[in-house]
Design a protein around this motif. Structure first.
Motif, PDB file in Angstrom:
ATOM      1  N   PHE A  12     -12.482  28.209  84.250  1.00 20.72           N
ATOM      2  CA  PHE A  12     -13.728  28.951  84.384  1.00 20.72           C
ATOM      3  C   PHE A  12     -14.438  29.474  83.151  1.00 20.72           C
ATOM      4  CE2 PHE A  12     -16.296  32.581  85.101  1.00 20.72           C
ATOM      5  CZ  PHE A  12     -17.144  32.438  86.257  1.00 20.72           C
ATOM      6  N   ARG A  13     -13.348  30.012  82.219  1.00 20.66           N
ATOM      7  CA  ARG A  13     -13.963  30.526  80.812  1.00 20.66           C
ATOM      8  C   ARG A  13     -14.390  29.649  80.011  1.00 20.66           C
ATOM      9  NH1 ARG A  13     -11.234  35.006  76.856  1.00 20.66           N
ATOM     10  NH2 ARG A  13     -12.800  34.820  75.230  1.00 20.66           N
ATOM     11  N   GLU A  14     -13.638  28.298  79.970  1.00 22.01           N
ATOM     12  CA  GLU A  14     -14.153  27.222  79.137  1.00 22.01           C
ATOM     13  C   GLU A  14     -15.410  26.902  79.529  1.00 22.01           C
ATOM     14  OE1 GLU A  14     -10.874  24.647  79.524  1.00 22.01           O
ATOM     15  OE2 GLU A  14      -9.274  26.080  78.415  1.00 22.01           O
ATOM     16  N   ASN A  15     -15.508  26.531  80.852  1.00 22.00           N
ATOM     17  CA  ASN A  15     -16.979  25.846  81.529  1.00 22.00           C
ATOM     18  C   ASN A  15     -18.250  26.909  81.561  1.00 22.00           C
ATOM     19  OD1 ASN A  15     -16.186  22.846  82.517  1.00 22.00           O
ATOM     20  ND2 ASN A  15     -14.548  24.097  83.102  1.00 22.00           N
ATOM     21  N   MET A  16     -17.708  28.015  81.609  1.00 22.21           N
ATOM     22  CA  MET A  16     -18.861  29.390  81.559  1.00 22.21           C
ATOM     23  C   MET A  16     -19.053  30.059  80.229  1.00 22.21           C
ATOM     24  SD  MET A  16     -20.066  28.742  84.594  1.00 22.21           S
ATOM     25  CE  MET A  16     -19.917  27.838  85.926  1.00 22.21           C
ATOM     26  N   ALA A  17     -18.491  29.419  79.210  1.00 17.50           N
ATOM     27  CA  ALA A  17     -18.509  30.166  77.953  1.00 17.50           C
ATOM     28  C   ALA A  17     -19.680  30.605  77.556  1.00 17.50           C
ATOM     29  CB  ALA A  17     -17.517  29.450  76.761  1.00 17.50           C
ATOM     30  N   GLU A  18     -20.888  29.900  77.694  1.00 22.09           N
ATOM     31  CA  GLU A  18     -22.151  29.911  77.306  1.00 22.09           C
ATOM     32  C   GLU A  18     -22.531  31.077  78.007  1.00 22.09           C
ATOM     33  OE1 GLU A  18     -26.435  27.840  77.519  1.00 22.09           O
ATOM     34  OE2 GLU A  18     -24.858  26.700  78.015  1.00 22.09           O
ATOM     35  N   PHE A  19     -22.531  31.443  79.243  1.00 16.04           N
ATOM     36  CA  PHE A  19     -22.959  32.520  79.736  1.00 16.04           C
ATOM     37  C   PHE A  19     -21.942  33.728  79.907  1.00 16.04           C
ATOM     38  CE2 PHE A  19     -23.825  28.531  82.575  1.00 16.04           C
ATOM     39  CZ  PHE A  19     -25.085  28.707  82.639  1.00 16.04           C
ATOM     40  N   LEU A  20     -20.782  33.671  79.655  1.00 16.80           N
ATOM     41  CA  LEU A  20     -19.810  34.808  79.555  1.00 16.80           C
ATOM     42  C   LEU A  20     -20.270  35.510  77.818  1.00 16.80           C
ATOM     43  CD1 LEU A  20     -16.642  33.557  80.461  1.00 16.80           C
ATOM     44  CD2 LEU A  20     -17.818  35.164  81.514  1.00 16.80           C
ATOM     45  N   ASP A  21     -20.729  34.473  77.059  1.00 17.72           N
ATOM     46  CA  ASP A  21     -20.975  34.985  75.535  1.00 17.72           C
ATOM     47  C   ASP A  21     -22.453  35.521  75.459  1.00 17.72           C
ATOM     48  OD1 ASP A  21     -18.355  34.139  74.782  1.00 17.72           O
ATOM     49  OD2 ASP A  21     -19.316  31.970  74.089  1.00 17.72           O
ATOM     50  N   ALA A  22     -22.977  35.162  76.341  1.00 14.75           N
ATOM     51  CA  ALA A  22     -24.469  35.637  76.308  1.00 14.75           C
ATOM     52  C   ALA A  22     -24.748  36.956  77.222  1.00 14.75           C
ATOM     53  CB  ALA A  22     -25.405  34.691  77.021  1.00 14.75           C
ATOM     54  N   GLY A  23     -23.736  37.101  77.872  1.00 17.17           N
ATOM     55  CA  GLY A  23     -23.700  38.338  78.651  1.00 17.17           C
ATOM     56  C   GLY A  23     -24.415  38.235  80.215  1.00 17.17           C
ATOM     57  N   VAL A  24     -24.421  36.813  80.393  1.00 22.94           N
ATOM     58  CA  VAL A  24     -25.359  36.600  81.796  1.00 22.94           C
ATOM     59  C   VAL A  24     -24.485  36.964  83.008  1.00 22.94           C
ATOM     60  CG1 VAL A  24     -26.255  34.949  83.229  1.00 22.94           C
ATOM     61  CG2 VAL A  24     -26.828  34.861  80.871  1.00 22.94           C
ATOM     62  N   ILE A  25     -23.140  36.643  82.632  1.00 17.42           N
ATOM     63  CA  ILE A  25     -22.012  37.036  83.857  1.00 17.42           C
ATOM     64  C   ILE A  25     -21.485  38.612  83.356  1.00 17.42           C
ATOM     65  CG2 ILE A  25     -19.796  36.421  84.699  1.00 17.42           C
ATOM     66  CD1 ILE A  25     -20.680  33.701  84.305  1.00 17.42           C
ATOM     67  N   VAL A  26     -21.609  39.362  84.079  1.00 17.62           N
ATOM     68  CA  VAL A  26     -20.993  40.689  83.729  1.00 17.62           C
ATOM     69  C   VAL A  26     -19.841  41.241  84.639  1.00 17.62           C
ATOM     70  CG1 VAL A  26     -23.288  41.280  82.694  1.00 17.62           C
ATOM     71  CG2 VAL A  26     -22.727  41.978  85.084  1.00 17.62           C
ATOM     72  N   ASP A  27     -19.635  40.393  85.917  1.00 21.10           N
ATOM     73  CA  ASP A  27     -18.716  40.866  86.694  1.00 21.10           C
ATOM     74  C   ASP A  27     -17.931  39.626  87.138  1.00 21.10           C
ATOM     75  OD1 ASP A  27     -18.782  43.853  87.651  1.00 21.10           O
ATOM     76  OD2 ASP A  27     -20.921  43.397  87.620  1.00 21.10           O
ATOM     77  N   ILE A  28     -16.614  39.727  87.079  1.00 20.15           N
ATOM     78  CA  ILE A  28     -15.774  38.631  87.810  1.00 20.15           C
ATOM     79  C   ILE A  28     -15.024  39.185  88.865  1.00 20.15           C
ATOM     80  CG2 ILE A  28     -14.075  37.073  87.492  1.00 20.15           C
ATOM     81  CD1 ILE A  28     -15.143  36.618  84.539  1.00 20.15           C
ATOM     82  N   GLU A  29     -14.965  38.910  89.984  1.00 25.41           N
ATOM     83  CA  GLU A  29     -14.605  39.295  91.486  1.00 25.41           C
ATOM     84  C   GLU A  29     -13.288  38.288  91.402  1.00 25.41           C
ATOM     85  OE1 GLU A  29     -16.102  41.697  94.774  1.00 25.41           O
ATOM     86  OE2 GLU A  29     -15.465  39.619  95.706  1.00 25.41           O
ATOM     87  N   VAL A  30     -12.026  38.866  91.182  1.00 26.43           N
ATOM     88  CA  VAL A  30     -10.656  38.130  91.267  1.00 26.43           C
ATOM     89  C   VAL A  30     -10.402  37.780  92.915  1.00 26.43           C
ATOM     90  CG1 VAL A  30      -8.539  37.555  90.304  1.00 26.43           C
ATOM     91  CG2 VAL A  30     -10.135  38.765  89.038  1.00 26.43           C
ATOM     92  N   GLY A  31     -10.480  36.729  93.414  1.00 20.41           N
ATOM     93  CA  GLY A  31     -10.099  36.519  94.569  1.00 20.41           C
ATOM     94  C   GLY A  31      -8.667  36.527  94.679  1.00 20.41           C
ATOM     95  N   LEU A  32      -8.257  37.332  95.798  1.00 20.05           N
ATOM     96  CA  LEU A  32      -6.805  37.567  95.944  1.00 20.05           C
ATOM     97  C   LEU A  32      -6.132  37.382  97.317  1.00 20.05           C
ATOM     98  CD1 LEU A  32      -6.468  41.060  93.932  1.00 20.05           C
ATOM     99  CD2 LEU A  32      -5.763  38.700  93.173  1.00 20.05           C
TER     100      LEU A  32
END
Length: 341
Positions: A12-32
């Protein structure tokens, strides 16, 4: 199993790096667990469960059976076995020896089992959040987990449906604050559900109390200094549901700076639909959104999160598990938040 979680999060981090670096994704809910919630699959509809069944303990495979036997032996009771008197998915509490008045859950063996059962769940969440902290270290995101809103049988002493799901919560024992305390190790937020429900809307046969449950869980998170979020469980477009959410969003209490002492960190509205976008429903919804923001304009220049810093939690998990938190009165919640509709 935790390696599977870690690999998925790395991808997820590798494929969404663009959005993570740009601050578009601000929350990650970890499914448990089921539906992304940290709980056992104790009430699966695929297995014929029907509300308000108490559900079943999920610990009878050979691995957990061996784990319990080893734990019981270490505690000096090699004769103890997993419960065989806790009923089936659609039982009511009084039909089972385990949950009946003066039932097994109140005995030494029952308390040992429930502690072991709930601790296995908390350790699972703790381990996966450890991995999430490593994977997302340095990202501008807030980690979060979701707790299930199991409000049926809340008004009976045994809290049977919560216990089978892994929440060791009783009238004199706060099962949610222990979870909240675990989350402080990871800078993680706690998300809860059923924020729109009222007690008088529920079946009296199920002994439901969603309002009390929401207030208990939110208060447990705030007492541990967490960011606490909420969401609604059902599709609701009426002022009664919105007013209940507003009441839960800002409990009474002002700090020394004149700001609310406790308030929701975030709220997820479920869900966008054609019915929501109908004229009156949409007008009511817009009023609700303004009230959630206290009628203040949104400021896009405020950075909602800091970069995730922690890679190794500082509090040993065993210190958290060894302390059973007593139930405290929830913070007072505001009753004067009605929508002007």
């Amino acid at each position: 199993m935790w390696q599977l979680y870690a690999d998925y999060m790395k991808s997820f981090r590798e494929n969404m790096a663009e959005f993570l670096d740009a601050g578009v994704i601000v929350d990650i809910e970890v499914g448990l667990g089921p539906a992304g919630e940290m709980r056992y699959p104790s009430y699966p509809q695929s297995q014929g469960w029907v509300f308000p069944g108490i559900g079943e303990f999920i610990c009878y495979d050979k691995y957990l059976g061996a784990d319990f036997k080893a734990a019981a032996t270490e505690a000096g009771h090699p004769e103890w076995e997993l419960p065989d008197d806790a009923g089936e998915y659609n039982d009511t509490p009084e039909k089972t020896p385990f949950f009946s008045d003066n039932g097994t859950y109140q005995t030494e063996k029952g308390k040992f089992f429930l502690t072991w059962y709930s601790n296995k769940l908390i350790k699972h969440g703790d381990k996966i959040l450890d991995e999430a902290n490593k994977v997302f270290l340095g990202c501008r995101v807030n980690l979060a987990i979701k707790i299930s809103g199991i409000h049926w049988w809340y008004r009976v002493p045994n809290h049977a449906a919560e216990l089978t799901a892994g929440y060791y919560n009783l009238d004199d024992r706060d099962g949610y604050r222990t979870i909240a305390h675990m989350l402080t190790r990871h800078y993680a937020s706690m998300n809860f559900t059923c924020a729109e429900m009222r007690d008088n809307e529920q079946s009296s046969e199920a002994k439901s109390a969603p309002e009390e449950l929401v207030q208990q869980v939110l208060s447990a998170g705030w007492r541990e200094g967490l960011n606490v979020a909420c969401e609604n469980a059902l599709n609701r477009y009426d002022a009664t549901a919105y007013n209940t959410i507003l009441r839960n969003a800002r409990p009474q209490g002002i700090n020394k700076n004149g700001a609310p002492e406790h308030k929701l960190y975030g709220f997820t509205y479920l869900r966008v639909s054609d019915e929501l976008l109908e004229a009156q429903n949409y007008a009511t919804f817009k009023t609700f959104v303004r009230r959630m923001h206290a009628n203040l304009d949104y400021n896009p220049n405020v950075d909602p999160v800091e970069p995730l810093k922690r890679s190794k939690p500082e509090i040993p998990i065993q210190e958290i598990l060894e302390v059973a938190q007593p139930r405290l009165e929830p913070f007072p919640f505001d009753e004067n938040t009605d929508l002007p509709v």
